[in-house]
Design a protein around this motif. Structure first.
Motif, short mmCIF file in Angstrom:
data_model
loop_
_atom_site.label_atom_id
_atom_site.label_comp_id
_atom_site.label_asym_id
_atom_site.label_seq_id
_atom_site.Cartn_x
_atom_site.Cartn_y
_atom_site.Cartn_z
N HIS A 153 -5.31 -12.86 -14.16
CA HIS A 153 -6.10 -12.02 -14.61
C HIS A 153 -7.61 -12.61 -15.11
N PHE A 154 -7.78 -13.56 -16.27
CA PHE A 154 -8.75 -13.82 -16.47
C PHE A 154 -9.89 -14.36 -15.41
N GLY A 155 -9.54 -15.10 -14.58
CA GLY A 155 -10.40 -15.60 -13.59
C GLY A 155 -10.67 -14.62 -12.65
N HIS A 156 -9.91 -13.73 -12.23
CA HIS A 156 -10.20 -12.69 -11.27
C HIS A 156 -11.36 -11.75 -11.96
N PHE A 157 -11.21 -11.46 -13.30
CA PHE A 157 -11.88 -10.55 -14.23
C PHE A 157 -13.20 -11.14 -14.10
N LEU A 158 -13.45 -12.58 -14.38
CA LEU A 158 -14.93 -13.07 -14.46
C LEU A 158 -15.41 -12.88 -12.87
N LEU A 159 -14.69 -13.30 -11.97
CA LEU A 159 -14.88 -13.22 -10.65
C LEU A 159 -15.54 -11.86 -10.32
N THR A 160 -14.86 -10.87 -10.55
CA THR A 160 -15.13 -9.51 -10.24
C THR A 160 -16.38 -9.19 -10.72
N ASN A 161 -16.71 -9.35 -12.20
CA ASN A 161 -17.88 -9.14 -12.79
C ASN A 161 -19.08 -9.78 -12.22
N LEU A 162 -18.90 -11.17 -11.78
CA LEU A 162 -20.02 -11.85 -11.29
C LEU A 162 -20.44 -11.46 -9.90
N GLN A 213 -4.24 -6.38 -14.92
CA GLN A 213 -5.04 -6.04 -13.63
C GLN A 213 -4.87 -4.60 -13.44
N ALA A 214 -3.85 -4.08 -13.76
CA ALA A 214 -3.48 -2.64 -13.81
C ALA A 214 -4.54 -1.82 -14.77
N LEU A 215 -4.72 -2.32 -15.91
CA LEU A 215 -5.49 -1.84 -16.93
C LEU A 215 -7.07 -1.89 -16.67
N CYS A 216 -7.38 -3.07 -16.18
CA CYS A 216 -8.64 -3.08 -15.73
C CYS A 216 -9.21 -2.45 -14.61
N THR A 217 -8.32 -2.05 -13.61
CA THR A 217 -8.57 -1.46 -12.58
C THR A 217 -9.23 -0.06 -13.02
N TRP A 312 -10.48 -4.78 -21.93
CA TRP A 312 -11.83 -5.31 -21.00
C TRP A 312 -12.92 -6.07 -22.06
N GLU A 313 -12.96 -5.43 -23.44
CA GLU A 313 -13.80 -6.05 -24.23
C GLU A 313 -13.15 -7.52 -24.66
N VAL A 314 -12.01 -7.48 -24.79
CA VAL A 314 -11.43 -8.90 -25.28
C VAL A 314 -11.53 -9.89 -23.83
N SER A 315 -11.38 -9.38 -22.92
CA SER A 315 -11.57 -10.11 -21.64
C SER A 315 -13.08 -10.88 -21.55
N GLU A 316 -13.87 -9.88 -21.72
CA GLU A 316 -15.39 -10.17 -21.80
C GLU A 316 -15.78 -11.38 -22.60
N LEU A 318 -13.47 -13.61 -23.86
CA LEU A 318 -12.68 -14.87 -23.59
C LEU A 318 -13.22 -15.48 -22.37
N VAL A 319 -13.70 -14.83 -21.46
CA VAL A 319 -14.32 -15.50 -20.16
C VAL A 319 -16.04 -15.76 -20.53
N LYS A 320 -16.43 -15.34 -21.71
CA LYS A 320 -17.76 -15.59 -22.30
C LYS A 320 -18.86 -15.00 -20.95
N LEU A 321 -18.61 -13.73 -20.84
CA LEU A 321 -19.44 -13.08 -19.70
C LEU A 321 -20.90 -12.61 -20.67
N LYS A 322 -21.97 -12.97 -19.95
CA LYS A 322 -22.96 -12.64 -20.78
C LYS A 322 -23.52 -11.29 -20.30
N PRO A 323 -24.43 -10.80 -21.26
CA PRO A 323 -24.90 -9.37 -21.28
C PRO A 323 -25.44 -9.26 -19.93
N GLU A 324 -26.29 -10.09 -19.48
CA GLU A 324 -27.00 -9.98 -18.40
C GLU A 324 -26.24 -10.04 -17.30
N GLU A 325 -24.74 -10.43 -17.22
CA GLU A 325 -23.90 -10.51 -16.10
C GLU A 325 -23.03 -9.19 -16.17
#
Ligand SMILES: NC(=O)c1ccc[n+]([C@@H]2O[C@H](COP(=O)([O-])OP(=O)(O)OC[C@H]3O[C@@H](n4cnc5c(N)ncnc54)[C@H](OP(=O)(O)O)[C@@H]3O)[C@@H](O)[C@H]2O)c1
Length: 328
Positions: A153-162, A213-217, A312-316, A318-325
């Motif tokens: 999950h987390f790896g794919h979550f970050l990848l998708t966002n980037l 994965q289903a929830l983030c979809t 979604w917010e917790v995942s953001e 935990l993967v340290k997604l930046k606002p500009e990302e």
């Protein structure tokens, strides 16, 4: 006929009954098997498939390469990836197949992979988040996240966002998560125990990762629909692959005998992913869960919009997604 059957020794009768039941089950599996019937070509399109060196991912890569796509194999082991690349080129006749190293269990690796893609690729039409693992021991990654949860999950979550910005630029484009019916095997998702902080159970971690994965979809689909990006997830079926490689040896022995009888082949298991990647009829379908190339029912929990938003917010965080990302 009935008199003849009754006259047979009891063991024969039991054997015959078991054969009829198993045969009926096999016939049911054959009858319900979803097959992608689209003949769509993907010339000029670019596809990324995570975990493409074996199993469902490799079969997906062969099919999409046959359709003329540029296929990027996102794999963690360069040696395995090189062997798979040769097979995919040989079977598809398409030389436009490239390897990019990606270890989903490392946020640094995901960031490096995404940066390389953004630098080198002009477009991205389909992102297939296929890689996955089922581990049996609690292990924390270098990022302090649970290994199985981060890989799935987390790896794919970050990848998708980037990669979302590039997917938007290339629209219409598609994001596909290879989830599982196992998402429904848990009745709760404890956001305080996403990384087994409170307790560990290997099955539960796998269910959590597939439910995530289903929830983030569900959460992402409406956020990007107007920009021409669709997001769907799927259950590939029970598929004979290496997914149980970490299971105990007694399980592997039973699997070796029973799986060939009742499980889908990897090629059959890839059909729903391929359908979501190419079929015109799903071009505007988003936020759905598929099985055997059809929309299927998810668990009640997977439809919980409030939970999806919180996850979604917790995942953001935990993967340290930046606002500009954030590209939604
Ligand atoms: N098989 C089934 O019955 C079934 C049922 C429902 C859902 N699924 C899902 O289907 C997807 C594909 O699995 P499969 O059945 O094809 O299994 P598989 O044959 O074991 O393939 C899994 C792939 O994921 C890769 N992978 C695992 N962890 C990774 C990581 N940290 N970073 C990068 N790549 C990683 C593996 O790479 P290595 O070879 O280097 O380890 C491999 O390429 C998974 O998401 C799985 O959960 C499978």
């Amino acid at each position: 006929m009935l008199t003849f059957l009754c006259s047979l020794p009891i063991l024969w009768q039991i054997g015959l009954l078991i054969s009829v039941l198993l045969g009926g089950f096999k016939a049911y599996l054959w009858y319900t098997l979803g097959v992608c019937t689209s003949t769509k070509k993907l010339t000029g399109k670019t596809v990324i498939i995570t975990g493409a060196n074996t199993g469902i991912g490799k079969e997906t890569a062969i099919d999409l390469a046959k359709r003329g796509a540029r296929v990027i194999l996102a794999c963690r082991d360069p040696k395995k990836a090189a062997i798979a690349k040769d097979d995919i080129i040989r079977e598809s006749g398409n030389k436009n197949v490239v390897i990019r190293q990606l270890d989903l269990a490392s946020l640094k690796s995901v960031r490096k992979f995404a940066a390389d893609i953004l630098k080198s690729e002009l477009r991205l039409d389909v992102l297939i988040n296929n890689a996955g693992c089922a581990t049996i021991e609690k292990t924390l990654t270098e990022d302090g996240l649970e290994y199985q949860m981060q890989s799935n999950h987390f790896g794919h979550f970050l990848l998708t966002n980037l990669l979302l910005g590039l997917l938007k630029k290339s629209a219409p484009s598609r994001i596909i998560h290879v989830s599982s019916m196992a998402h429904a095997f848990t009745k709760t998702l404890d956001l305080n125990n996403l990384n087994s902080e409170l307790s560990y159970d290997t099955g539960t971690v796998y269910y959590y990762s597939k439910l995530s994965q289903a929830l983030c979809t569900r959460h992402l689909a409406p956020l990007v629909f107007n920009s021409g990006v669709t997001v769907n997830c799927l259950h590939p079926g029970a598929v004979q692959t290496e997914i149980f490689r970490n299971a105990p040896s007694w399980f592997q022995m039973i699997a070796a005998i029973t799986f060939p009888l009742f499980f889908k082949s990897a090629k059959e298991g890839a059909q729903t992913t391929i359908h979501l990647a190419v079929a015109d009829e799903v071009a505007n379908v988003t936020g759905e869960y598929f099985s055997d190339c059809k929309i299927a029912k998810t668990s009640k929990l997977a439809k919980d919009a409030g939970l999806a938003k919180k996850l979604w917010e917790v995942s953001e965080t935990l993967v340290k997604l930046k606002p500009e990302e954030r590209h939604y």
